[in-house]
Structure formats: C-alpha cells, structure tokens
Enzyme design. Structure first.
Site, mmCIF file in Angstrom:
data_model
loop_
_atom_site.group_PDB
_atom_site.id
_atom_site.type_symbol
_atom_site.label_atom_id
_atom_site.label_comp_id
_atom_site.label_asym_id
_atom_site.label_seq_id
_atom_site.Cartn_x
_atom_site.Cartn_y
_atom_site.Cartn_z
ATOM 1 N N THR A 181 44.845 125.968 -1.984
ATOM 2 C CA THR A 181 45.748 127.044 -1.968
ATOM 3 C C THR A 181 45.691 128.041 -3.150
ATOM 4 O OG1 THR A 181 46.885 125.791 -0.356
ATOM 5 C CG2 THR A 181 48.101 127.666 -1.212
ATOM 6 N N TYR A 183 54.015 132.512 10.148
ATOM 7 C CA TYR A 183 54.376 131.824 8.967
ATOM 8 C C TYR A 183 55.733 131.283 9.419
ATOM 9 C CZ TYR A 183 50.109 133.017 6.196
ATOM 10 O OH TYR A 183 49.019 132.965 5.794
ATOM 11 N N PHE A 188 58.936 131.411 -1.093
ATOM 12 C CA PHE A 188 57.946 132.383 -1.091
ATOM 13 C C PHE A 188 57.927 133.077 0.060
ATOM 14 C CE2 PHE A 188 55.862 128.408 -0.381
ATOM 15 C CZ PHE A 188 55.082 128.611 0.621
ATOM 16 N N LYS A 200 42.702 137.489 4.224
ATOM 17 C CA LYS A 200 43.995 138.239 3.928
ATOM 18 C C LYS A 200 43.862 139.707 3.477
ATOM 19 C CE LYS A 200 46.399 133.785 3.477
ATOM 20 N NZ LYS A 200 47.153 133.205 2.673
ATOM 21 N N ARG A 221 38.233 124.325 5.545
ATOM 22 C CA ARG A 221 39.207 123.965 4.023
ATOM 23 C C ARG A 221 38.666 123.663 3.138
ATOM 24 N NH1 ARG A 221 44.630 124.150 5.369
ATOM 25 N NH2 ARG A 221 45.295 122.714 3.873
ATOM 26 N N ASN A 272 45.674 135.070 -1.867
ATOM 27 C CA ASN A 272 44.657 134.195 -1.739
ATOM 28 C C ASN A 272 43.526 134.136 -1.005
ATOM 29 O OD1 ASN A 272 45.963 132.942 0.451
ATOM 30 N ND2 ASN A 272 46.257 131.065 -0.511
ATOM 31 N N HIS A 307 43.300 132.163 4.975
ATOM 32 C CA HIS A 307 44.235 131.101 5.501
ATOM 33 C C HIS A 307 43.195 130.345 6.389
ATOM 34 C CE1 HIS A 307 47.193 129.336 8.024
ATOM 35 N NE2 HIS A 307 46.432 129.574 8.770
ATOM 36 N N ARG A 332 38.380 131.116 -2.267
ATOM 37 C CA ARG A 332 39.498 131.081 -3.216
ATOM 38 C C ARG A 332 39.195 131.147 -4.636
ATOM 39 N NH1 ARG A 332 43.494 127.748 0.773
ATOM 40 N NH2 ARG A 332 44.531 129.290 1.768
ATOM 41 N N GLU A 373 47.483 128.458 16.616
ATOM 42 C CA GLU A 373 47.255 129.543 15.526
ATOM 43 C C GLU A 373 46.038 130.597 16.393
ATOM 44 O OE1 GLU A 373 48.451 128.101 11.214
ATOM 45 O OE2 GLU A 373 46.335 128.319 11.873
HETATM 46 P P1 CMP Z 1 48.221 130.018 3.500
HETATM 47 O O1 CMP Z 1 47.219 129.003 3.744
HETATM 48 O O2 CMP Z 1 48.058 131.111 4.185
HETATM 49 O O3 CMP Z 1 49.604 129.198 4.055
HETATM 50 C C1 CMP Z 1 50.803 129.695 3.230
HETATM 51 C C2 CMP Z 1 50.728 130.703 2.385
HETATM 52 O O4 CMP Z 1 51.777 130.840 1.373
HETATM 53 C C3 CMP Z 1 49.705 130.197 1.278
HETATM 54 O O5 CMP Z 1 48.510 130.337 2.023
HETATM 55 C C4 CMP Z 1 49.810 131.079 0.271
HETATM 56 O O6 CMP Z 1 49.198 132.137 -0.071
HETATM 57 C C5 CMP Z 1 51.430 131.258 0.206
HETATM 58 N N1 CMP Z 1 52.123 131.016 -0.768
HETATM 59 C C6 CMP Z 1 52.731 131.954 -1.795
HETATM 60 N N2 CMP Z 1 53.322 130.980 -2.598
HETATM 61 C C7 CMP Z 1 53.027 129.596 -2.473
HETATM 62 C C8 CMP Z 1 53.355 128.464 -3.189
HETATM 63 N N3 CMP Z 1 54.291 128.474 -4.284
HETATM 64 N N4 CMP Z 1 53.035 127.283 -2.467
HETATM 65 C C9 CMP Z 1 52.054 127.279 -1.196
HETATM 66 N N5 CMP Z 1 51.750 128.562 -0.727
HETATM 67 C C10 CMP Z 1 52.185 129.667 -1.419
#
Ligand code: CMP
Length: 140
Positions: A93, A51, A59, A11, A87, A114, A117, A104, A128
C-alpha cells in the site's frame, strides 16, 4: 487453483498522468486478463460507500476527496489466483515499502495517491465487482 476474478481500480493520480496503458501492461504481463473495464468519475456518495470499511480511519475524508478528484478506471481481472496475484503486481500500500517493478513502486506518488486498488480477498472481490459491474459487462 482455478481461475479467479478480482476487482481493481486505476486511481486518479495515475489517470491524471495518462498511465492507464502502462498500468494495464503490468497487469497483463503479470498473467492477469482485463475482462471488464470502465473509466468513471465517482461521486462523493459512491466513494464513501466503496470505502465504507475505512470510515472510522483518520485518512477517510482525504481518501474520498482524492478518489473523487479525477477519473478512475474500474476493472475486473481474471487469472490463476487473481486476488493474490494482483496484490503482488500492485505492491505494498505504501509505495515506500513496495517491491521493485510493482505498480505502486513504479508509479505511486504517496500512500494516498498510490495509483491502484485491488481487492484483499475473494469475498471482497465479489462485493466490489458487483458494486461497479453487471454480469453483462464482464466478458471472460
Ligand atoms: P486502497 O487499497 O485503495 O485501500 C484504502 C486506501 O486508503 C489505500 O489503498 C490508500 O491509498 C489509502 N490510505 C491513505 N492513507 C492510508 C494509511 N495511512 N494507511 C492505509 N491506507 C491509506
């Protein structure tokens, strides 16, 4: 378990800090092979589409803004049980909940910034991967 492929993004928070190589080292040390990779700047429309599953989440707008704030590195990773393995290597996350040694925990700045992805299922991995790469760009 046969060889599997998953989709990964390094990211903008990580590319901004020049961490692509360090993230890739963790992926490779974890047993995954980078079989496709490209550095791109997502448009707003592309990030919204990617997304789309999160479009009702509070968010969503901030996430799209963040994901278009700088270059990302889109990747296809290959290995045994690659979806689950990636993962594990990424960690939770929210970096506050991520295990020691994960991408992370080591690099993320926040739940939004973070650093990585990874696809959450083999089915989503296929979707994807096809969004970002043609078959010709993936060399196993
Ligand atoms: P990712 O795995 O890319 O999938 C969705 C992204 O939303 C997640 O990682 C986070 O970076 C972002 N995100 C921001 N806020 C939140 C939240 N409150 N809960 C989950 N994902 C979040």
């Amino acid at each position: 378990m046969a060889l599997e492929r998953t989709f990964s993004i390094i990211k903008p928070d990580a590319t901004r800090r020049n961490l692509t190589g360090k993230v890739n080292a963790l992926l490779e040390a974890g047993g995954l092979r980078i079989v496709a990779q490209k550095r791109i700047l997502l448009s707003r429309a592309q990030a919204e589409t990617f997304y789309g599953v999160h479009k009702e989440r509070p968010f969503f707008n901030d996430l799209v803004k963040f994901m278009t704030s700088g270059p990302i590195v889109a990747q296809v990773l290959e290995g045994e049980n690659a979806v689950a393995r990636n993962r594990e290597i990424m960690g939770a996350t929210n970096p506050a909940n991520a295990a020691e040694g994960t991408i992370r925990k080591t690099f993320a700045e926040s739940i939004e910034a973070n650093s990585a992805h990874g696809s959450d299922s083999a089915e989503n991995a296929a979707i994807e991967i096809a969004f970002f790469f043609s078959g010709l760009e993936i060399v196993g």
